[in-house]
Design an enzyme around this catalytic site. Structure first.
Site, PDB file in Angstrom:
ATOM      1  N   GLN A   1       0.944  -1.190   0.031  1.00  0.00           N
ATOM      2  CA  GLN A   1       0.075  -0.154   0.055  1.00  0.00           C
ATOM      3  C   GLN A   1       0.891   1.316  -0.098  1.00  0.00           C
ATOM      4  OE1 GLN A   1      -2.546  -1.659   3.219  1.00  0.00           O
ATOM      5  NE2 GLN A   1      -3.988  -0.855   2.108  1.00  0.00           N
TER       6      GLN A   1
ATOM      7  N   GLU B   1      -5.227  -2.552  13.923  1.00  0.00           N
ATOM      8  CA  GLU B   1      -5.704  -1.416  13.092  1.00  0.00           C
ATOM      9  C   GLU B   1      -7.085  -0.986  13.130  1.00  0.00           C
ATOM     10  OE1 GLU B   1      -6.302  -2.568   8.699  1.00  0.00           O
ATOM     11  OE2 GLU B   1      -4.048  -3.310   8.937  1.00  0.00           O
TER      12      GLU B   1
ATOM     13  N   TRP C   1      -5.015   2.954  11.832  1.00  0.00           N
ATOM     14  CA  TRP C   1      -4.982   2.757  10.495  1.00  0.00           C
ATOM     15  C   TRP C   1      -5.175   4.042   9.693  1.00  0.00           C
ATOM     16  CZ3 TRP C   1      -2.414  -0.840   7.510  1.00  0.00           C
ATOM     17  CH2 TRP C   1      -2.369  -0.675   5.952  1.00  0.00           C
TER      18      TRP C   1
ATOM     19  N   TRP D   1      -6.280  -0.786  -2.042  1.00  0.00           N
ATOM     20  CA  TRP D   1      -6.678  -2.287  -2.737  1.00  0.00           C
ATOM     21  C   TRP D   1      -7.376  -1.969  -3.743  1.00  0.00           C
ATOM     22  CZ3 TRP D   1      -2.919  -5.131  -0.984  1.00  0.00           C
ATOM     23  CH2 TRP D   1      -2.384  -4.721   0.283  1.00  0.00           C
TER      24      TRP D   1
ATOM     25  N   GLU E   1      -5.279 -10.261   8.617  1.00  0.00           N
ATOM     26  CA  GLU E   1      -6.795 -10.277   8.243  1.00  0.00           C
ATOM     27  C   GLU E   1      -6.948 -11.407   7.321  1.00  0.00           C
ATOM     28  OE1 GLU E   1      -8.816  -6.618   6.907  1.00  0.00           O
ATOM     29  OE2 GLU E   1      -8.592  -5.768   9.010  1.00  0.00           O
TER      30      GLU E   1
HETATM   31  C1  BGC Z   1      -6.584  -3.927   6.047  1.00  0.00           C
HETATM   32  C2  BGC Z   1      -5.816  -2.697   5.375  1.00  0.00           C
HETATM   33  C3  BGC Z   1      -6.952  -1.828   4.714  1.00  0.00           C
HETATM   34  C4  BGC Z   1      -7.879  -1.327   5.623  1.00  0.00           C
HETATM   35  C5  BGC Z   1      -8.695  -0.619   5.163  1.00  0.00           C
HETATM   36  C6  BGC Z   1      -7.849  -3.798   6.339  1.00  0.00           C
HETATM   37  O1  BGC Z   1      -8.681  -4.539   5.935  1.00  0.00           O
HETATM   38  O2  BGC Z   1      -5.605  -4.612   6.857  1.00  0.00           O
HETATM   39  O3  BGC Z   1      -4.816  -3.003   4.326  1.00  0.00           O
HETATM   40  O4  BGC Z   1      -6.467  -0.810   4.110  1.00  0.00           O
HETATM   41  O5  BGC Z   1      -8.381  -2.479   6.342  1.00  0.00           O
HETATM   42  O6  BGC Z   1      -9.472  -1.090   4.187  1.00  0.00           O
END
Ligand code: BGC
Length: 443
Positions: free
Chosen positions: A19, A353, A399, A407, A165
């Site tokens: 990312q 996160e 996060w 993504w 995840e």
């Molecule tokens: C993931 C991250 C993603 C975030 C927001 C999580 O699912 O670990 O990579 O950017 O959520 O979607």
């Protein structure tokens, strides 16, 4: 509310390699399934790719300075398997090892504790060509990768997250096809699900066998699910499946060695004799990631007849359309702690996160993302309430540290507490970063 966060509570921010790094094919890096997926037309919004992302590969020193200047003491980042072992197995790459070695040393020099995520969804394409997670050999590939990283960095890094995840990677990547590697069949989902779950437990044991003193956990989504229409029986069944897909398809095997009944019946010979024991592990901590509440509906065209349903009106949402309901977060944390008896097992939770996408722009050099501040204070408040109900929570990572490649939605969503201008790569700390600095200094 009286502050109940202990003095040693862990406050940090998080990112992931694909990312932010860019440099997708530089210095001998191998191709990953996300490189491949983004380069195929039609998979990512606006045709975006992670080829350059935030160019962190070249700007990492500036990024670490920003962390230090804002007193962020813990930083979670992931390692791209294809930088270390370009083909997934076999030879390592000196340039890739140097990159992460310098990054880790750079953190330590700045007083920042590194938290490594071993795997954040970017499987080497060379392994995908052999079936990826649908191939049971993936467990061995993964163990070898874990051992390589622990041998390389275990002397300097104490805190490890084995897998990010698994639910998103297995369902969105192998059951719906929205994420790499883009499969959408029940059989690919079930195989990936099982081999990933095995890899998490085996990965943990591999790391601990090399360095028993490391703090090794793994990160899981934890989300509540609701029916789109609670008077519709099919939606109610879909909601139960949705809860399994996101939560118990991973937590149950970890803690009990068995899948929820519906999935267990479907596993057939994917699950072999003795796997129930191999799935189970008492990790050193459970990483929890929470963003949203999911509304579920019956769908004939998706596996297990489950799909995302309409959300109720009137509940605040982020710019991504995700529900803002801190009470849900609190309930989920208490559920996890009680349902799996974490206190008795002495397994703490770390929120690895939590955050929100808001697209506030930079105006006159400043990004006043007040809504993110409200979001974070609400969700940190939920953590506090869950601790009061004895959920054993030890830390919280926002996060994300910086805006990045989201993504399948490319650069359309901004989760960072640092704004990134993708034309100039200029970083601008948002107001929420300053708020977080101030908040964590006081707590
Ligand atoms: C993931 C991250 C993603 C975030 C927001 C999580 O699912 O670990 O990579 O950017 O959520 O979607």
């Amino acid at each position: 509310m009286k502050n109940i966060f202990p003095k040693d509570f862990i406050w940090g921010t998080a990112t992931a390699a694909y990312q932010i790094e860019g440099a997708w094919n530089k210095d001998g890096k191998g191709e990953s399934i996300w490189d491949r997926f983004c380069h195929e037309e039609g998979n990512i919004l606006n045709g975006d790719t992670g080829d350059v992302a935030c160019d962190h590969y070249h700007k990492w020193e500036e990024d670490l300075d920003l962390l230090k200047d804002n007193n962020i003491k813990h930083y979670r980042f992931s390692i791209a398997w294809t930088r270390i072992i370009p083909n997934g197995t076999g030879d390592t790459s000196a340039a890739g090892i140097d990159f992460y070695s310098n990054l880790i040393d750079g953190m330590i020099e700045r007083g920042i504790t590194p938290w490594i995520t071993v795997y954040h969804w970017d499987l080497p394409q060379a392994l995908q060509d052999k079936g990826g997670w649908t191939n049971r050999e993936s467990v061995e590939w993964f163990k070898n990768y874990v051992a390589t990283l622990v041998d390389l960095f275990g002397d300097r890094v104490n805190d490890w997250i084995i897998f990010n995840e698994p639910s998103v990677h297995s369902w969105l990547g192998h059951g719906l096809g929205f994420h790499a590697p883009g499969f959408n069949e029940e059989s690919t989902y079930l195989k990936a699900l099982h081999h990933i779950n095995l890899s998490i437990a085996e990965g943990y044991r591999t790391a601990k066998s090399i360095r028993p003193n490391l703090n090794v956990g793994s990160s899981y989504t934890l989300l509540p699910t609701y029916p789109e229409n609670e008077n519709n029986d099919e939606d109610v069944t879909a909601t139960k499946r949705m809860f399994e897909i996101w939560n118990t398809n991973h937590f149950d095997p970890l803690f009990t060695g068995a899948y929820p009944a519906f999935i267990q019946e479907k596993m057939g010979n994917i699950m072999q004799d003795g796997d129930d024991a191999k799935l189970q592990e008492n990790l050193d901590f459970i990483g929890v990631q929470h963003y949203n509440a999911l509304h579920s509906t019956h769908s004939e065209s998706h596996i297990f007849n489950v799909f995302f349903g309409e959300k109720p009106k009137g509940i605040p949402q982020t710019d991504y359309g995700w529900m803002i309901q801190p009470d849900d977060f609190e309930k989920c944390l208490v559920w996890l702690s009680d349902h799996y008896d974490l206190n008795k097992k002495n397994i703490p939770i770390v929120i690895t996160e939590n955050g929100a996408a808001f697209t506030d722009p930079v105006v006159d050099g400043a990004c006043n993302d007040e809504r993110r501040i409200d979001y974070l204070s609400g969700y940190i408040g939920a953590v506090e309430k869950a601790i009061k109900q004895s959920a054993p929570i030890q830390g919280y990572f926002v996060w994300s540290f910086m805006d990045n490649f989201e993504w399948a939605d490319g650069y359309s969503q901004r989760f960072g507490v640092v704004h990134v201008d993708y034309d100039t790569m200029k970083r601008t700390p948002k107001k929420s970063l300053l708020w977080f600095k101030d908040f964590t200094e006081k707590h």
